[in-house]
Design an enzyme around this catalytic site. Structure first.
Site, PDB file in Angstrom:
ATOM      1  N   ALA A  63      10.844 -48.588  -0.572  1.00 56.32           N
ATOM      2  CA  ALA A  63      11.418 -49.464  -2.528  1.00 56.32           C
ATOM      3  C   ALA A  63      11.920 -50.592  -2.717  1.00 56.32           C
ATOM      4  O   ALA A  63      13.306 -50.184  -1.617  1.00 56.32           O
ATOM      5  CB  ALA A  63      11.058 -48.377  -3.712  1.00 56.32           C
ATOM      6  N   GLY A 108      10.342 -44.828  -0.131  1.00 53.07           N
ATOM      7  CA  GLY A 108       8.905 -45.193  -0.259  1.00 53.07           C
ATOM      8  C   GLY A 108       7.913 -44.984   0.405  1.00 53.07           C
ATOM      9  O   GLY A 108       6.778 -44.742   0.797  1.00 53.07           O
ATOM     10  N   GLU A 111       7.619 -42.053   1.569  1.00 58.71           N
ATOM     11  CA  GLU A 111       6.236 -41.037   0.663  1.00 58.71           C
ATOM     12  C   GLU A 111       4.749 -42.047   1.065  1.00 58.71           C
ATOM     13  O   GLU A 111       4.751 -41.428   0.549  1.00 58.71           O
ATOM     14  CB  GLU A 111       6.970 -41.394  -0.611  1.00 58.71           C
ATOM     15  CG  GLU A 111       8.008 -40.882  -0.917  1.00 58.71           C
ATOM     16  CD  GLU A 111       9.026 -41.002  -1.890  1.00 58.71           C
ATOM     17  OE1 GLU A 111       9.607 -42.509  -1.910  1.00 58.71           O
ATOM     18  OE2 GLU A 111       9.471 -40.191  -2.413  1.00 58.71           O
ATOM     19  N   GLU A 131      17.742 -41.233  -0.843  1.00 58.50           N
ATOM     20  CA  GLU A 131      17.168 -42.235  -2.084  1.00 58.50           C
ATOM     21  C   GLU A 131      18.758 -41.729  -2.247  1.00 58.50           C
ATOM     22  O   GLU A 131      19.470 -41.810  -3.443  1.00 58.50           O
ATOM     23  CB  GLU A 131      16.284 -41.661  -2.504  1.00 58.50           C
ATOM     24  CG  GLU A 131      14.746 -42.531  -2.591  1.00 58.50           C
ATOM     25  CD  GLU A 131      14.188 -42.085  -1.391  1.00 58.50           C
ATOM     26  OE1 GLU A 131      14.699 -41.509  -0.934  1.00 58.50           O
ATOM     27  OE2 GLU A 131      12.883 -42.280  -1.109  1.00 58.50           O
TER      28      GLU A 131
HETATM   29  N1  DAK Z   1      14.727 -52.713   0.174  1.00 61.56           N
HETATM   30  C1  DAK Z   1      14.691 -54.162  -0.190  1.00 61.56           C
HETATM   31  N2  DAK Z   1      14.786 -55.253   0.947  1.00 61.56           N
HETATM   32  C2  DAK Z   1      15.142 -54.596   2.025  1.00 61.56           C
HETATM   33  C3  DAK Z   1      14.406 -53.067   2.466  1.00 61.56           C
HETATM   34  C4  DAK Z   1      14.467 -52.468   1.506  1.00 61.56           C
HETATM   35  N3  DAK Z   1      13.997 -50.893   0.923  1.00 61.56           N
HETATM   36  N4  DAK Z   1      14.843 -52.828   3.337  1.00 61.56           N
HETATM   37  C5  DAK Z   1      14.745 -54.171   4.459  1.00 61.56           C
HETATM   38  N5  DAK Z   1      14.930 -54.987   3.296  1.00 61.56           N
HETATM   39  C6  DAK Z   1      15.433 -56.039   3.552  1.00 61.56           C
HETATM   40  C7  DAK Z   1      16.991 -56.810   4.497  1.00 61.56           C
HETATM   41  O1  DAK Z   1      17.861 -56.501   2.857  1.00 61.56           O
HETATM   42  C8  DAK Z   1      17.013 -58.091   4.940  1.00 61.56           C
HETATM   43  O2  DAK Z   1      16.928 -58.754   4.419  1.00 61.56           O
HETATM   44  P1  DAK Z   1      17.604 -59.965   4.157  1.00 61.56           P
HETATM   45  O3  DAK Z   1      19.222 -59.776   4.205  1.00 61.56           O
HETATM   46  O4  DAK Z   1      17.218 -60.947   5.846  1.00 61.56           O
HETATM   47  O5  DAK Z   1      17.550 -60.851   3.161  1.00 61.56           O
HETATM   48  C9  DAK Z   1      15.421 -57.608   4.942  1.00 61.56           C
HETATM   49  O6  DAK Z   1      15.308 -56.289   4.916  1.00 61.56           O
HETATM   50  C10 DAK Z   1      16.460 -56.953   7.288  1.00 61.56           C
HETATM   51  O7  DAK Z   1      16.407 -55.866   6.868  1.00 61.56           O
HETATM   52  P2  DAK Z   1      17.802 -55.593   7.777  1.00 61.56           P
HETATM   53  O8  DAK Z   1      18.612 -56.911   7.837  1.00 61.56           O
HETATM   54  O9  DAK Z   1      18.650 -54.740   6.972  1.00 61.56           O
HETATM   55  O10 DAK Z   1      17.543 -55.076   9.131  1.00 61.56           O
HETATM   56  P3  DAK Z   1      17.755 -54.181  10.318  1.00 61.56           P
HETATM   57  O11 DAK Z   1      16.198 -54.399  10.921  1.00 61.56           O
HETATM   58  O12 DAK Z   1      19.102 -54.575  10.601  1.00 61.56           O
HETATM   59  O13 DAK Z   1      18.050 -53.216   9.302  1.00 61.56           O
HETATM   60  C11 DAK Z   1      16.810 -50.832   8.104  1.00 61.56           C
HETATM   61  C12 DAK Z   1      16.411 -51.849   9.447  1.00 61.56           C
HETATM   62  C13 DAK Z   1      15.495 -50.667   7.432  1.00 61.56           C
HETATM   63  C14 DAK Z   1      17.265 -49.989   8.767  1.00 61.56           C
HETATM   64  C15 DAK Z   1      17.849 -51.430   7.027  1.00 61.56           C
HETATM   65  O14 DAK Z   1      17.224 -52.590   6.192  1.00 61.56           O
HETATM   66  C16 DAK Z   1      17.332 -50.852   5.864  1.00 61.56           C
HETATM   67  O15 DAK Z   1      18.385 -48.992   5.624  1.00 61.56           O
HETATM   68  N6  DAK Z   1      16.765 -50.484   4.638  1.00 61.56           N
HETATM   69  C17 DAK Z   1      16.408 -49.651   3.435  1.00 61.56           C
HETATM   70  C18 DAK Z   1      16.346 -48.526   3.587  1.00 61.56           C
HETATM   71  C19 DAK Z   1      16.458 -47.926   2.311  1.00 61.56           C
HETATM   72  O16 DAK Z   1      17.581 -47.207   2.445  1.00 61.56           O
HETATM   73  N7  DAK Z   1      15.422 -47.949   2.256  1.00 61.56           N
HETATM   74  C20 DAK Z   1      15.054 -46.496   0.765  1.00 61.56           C
HETATM   75  C21 DAK Z   1      14.099 -47.325  -0.113  1.00 61.56           C
HETATM   76  S1  DAK Z   1      15.098 -45.803  -1.341  1.00 61.56           S
HETATM   77  C22 DAK Z   1      12.155 -44.179  -7.681  1.00 61.56           C
HETATM   78  C23 DAK Z   1      10.774 -44.787  -7.704  1.00 61.56           C
HETATM   79  C24 DAK Z   1      10.287 -45.074  -5.981  1.00 61.56           C
HETATM   80  C25 DAK Z   1      11.696 -44.759  -4.404  1.00 61.56           C
HETATM   81  C26 DAK Z   1      12.955 -43.895  -6.031  1.00 61.56           C
HETATM   82  C27 DAK Z   1      12.963 -43.975  -7.156  1.00 61.56           C
HETATM   83  N8  DAK Z   1      12.366 -44.109  -9.257  1.00 61.56           N
HETATM   84  C28 DAK Z   1      11.892 -45.075  -9.958  1.00 61.56           C
HETATM   85  C29 DAK Z   1      11.249 -43.011 -10.106  1.00 61.56           C
HETATM   86  C30 DAK Z   1      11.772 -44.914  -3.800  1.00 61.56           C
HETATM   87  C31 DAK Z   1      12.721 -45.614  -3.204  1.00 61.56           C
HETATM   88  C32 DAK Z   1      13.520 -46.176  -2.013  1.00 61.56           C
HETATM   89  O17 DAK Z   1      11.475 -46.113  -0.837  1.00 61.56           O
END
Ligand code: DAK
Length: 258
Positions: A63, A108, A111, A131
């Site tokens: 997400a 997400g 998921e 998360e």
């Molecule tokens: N959200 C927003 N932007 C993201 C993103 C994300 N999840 N993942 C990557 N990006 C963006 C980065 O910010 C970056 O943007 P710029 O800085 O270039 O503007 C661009 O994508 C490229 O990312 P990186 O430069 O970081 O690229 P790398 O190859 O170095 O790394 C990576 C890729 C996927 C390993 C890294 O970006 C990363 O760790 N991303 C976050 C992964 C993550 O933690 N995902 C889980 C998100 S939390 C709920 C509803 C839903 C959820 C929870 C609660 N409720 C409200 C009840 C769900 C939560 C989640 O999914």
């Protein structure tokens, strides 16, 4: 649509989530478009749906953290509901859905893959529920679906530990059915989709419903669910065709979803 591509190849529909600037992360717009794309699938023509990510690095990197960062409690709940509604739509779509996971499937993204019936992935895929490291729980069904797919103990370890796992570990714990070299993933997803599409659609759809509905029922109710969906296949063209072909020792079969 800005973030979703939809293609149809024969009896197979392919949804590609395409938001390259953010690793295909799911913001409200992507979720809305994904829901509309699923609604628009022509269930008379398409027998199997594949969901994949655009580009070579990411299926869906979760997400959108930027969008979630400043949400209030009620906005957080509303965002979770928006995702859950779309994912449930995918899970309960009458036709099978295959996730072709071509890279990061985090939060997400993991998921979303779990809302699909079958997960295939590339060797560079990375799965995880990060998360708890971000100060939240999984919110698009992860706490419920991961434990149903891989078991409660492993799901708790992955979620509490916010651990990412590679494709081979995802395969070992049963999160994915098959792992392929990246360049072979889509061909194999289409091959499986076509194999399923060539079987009787009524039977495939009823089997999906029986498995999905039955898994949450006590066995005595679940077998009644199965009986009804089994009975429902009879007196159809496709049942007559399938059994007729066997009796007549005929290889060619034409299933019409009727
Ligand atoms: N959200 C927003 N932007 C993201 C993103 C994300 N999840 N993942 C990557 N990006 C963006 C980065 O910010 C970056 O943007 P710029 O800085 O270039 O503007 C661009 O994508 C490229 O990312 P990186 O430069 O970081 O690229 P790398 O190859 O170095 O790394 C990576 C890729 C996927 C390993 C890294 O970006 C990363 O760790 N991303 C976050 C992964 C993550 O933690 N995902 C889980 C998100 S939390 C709920 C509803 C839903 C959820 C929870 C609660 N409720 C409200 C009840 C769900 C939560 C989640 O999914």
């Amino acid at each position: 649509m800005e973030f979703i591509k939809y293609d149809v190849e024969g009896m197979v529909g392919i949804i590609t989530i395409d938001r390259p600037k953010a690793m295909n992360a799911l913001n409200s717009d992507v979720l809305k478009e994904l829901g509309s794309a699923v609604d628009a699938v022509d269930l008379d023509a398409v027998r199997v749906l594949i969901i994949t990510g655009g580009g070579e690095k990411s299926f869906v990197a979760g997400a959108d953290i930027g969008e979630m960062k400043d949400l209030s409690k009620s906005e957080g709940e509303e965002f979770g509901k928006r995702g859950n509604d779309v994912f449930r739509k995918i899970e309960t779509l009458p036709i099978p859905v295959i996730a072709a996971v071509n890279g990061y499937a985090l939060g997400g993204g993991c998921e979303l893959s779990m809302a699909c019936d079958i997960r295939l992935c590339s060797e560079n895929a990375l799965f995880g529920q990060p998360e708890t490291g971000l100060g939240i729980t999984p919110g698009f069904g992860g706490t419920q679906r991961l434990s149903r797919i891989v078991g409660v103990g492993i799901a708790k370890e992955l979620i509490y530990g916010a651990a990412n796992i590679k494709a081979d570990e995802a395969f070992r714990i049963g999160l994915v059915n098959h792992v392929y070299p990246a360049e072979e993933l889509m061909d194999n997803a289409k091959k499986l989709a076509n194999k399923i599409a060539n079987n009787a659609p009524i039977a495939v759809r009823n089997a999906k419903k029986a498995i999905n509905d039955g898994i949450d029922q006590p066995m005595d109710e679940a077998i009644v669910t199965e009986e009804k969906l089994f009975g429902d296949c009879f007196e159809t063209h496709d049942q007559a065709e399938g059994m007729g072909a066997f009796i007549e020792k005929r290889k060619e079969k034409t299933f019409t979803n009727s």
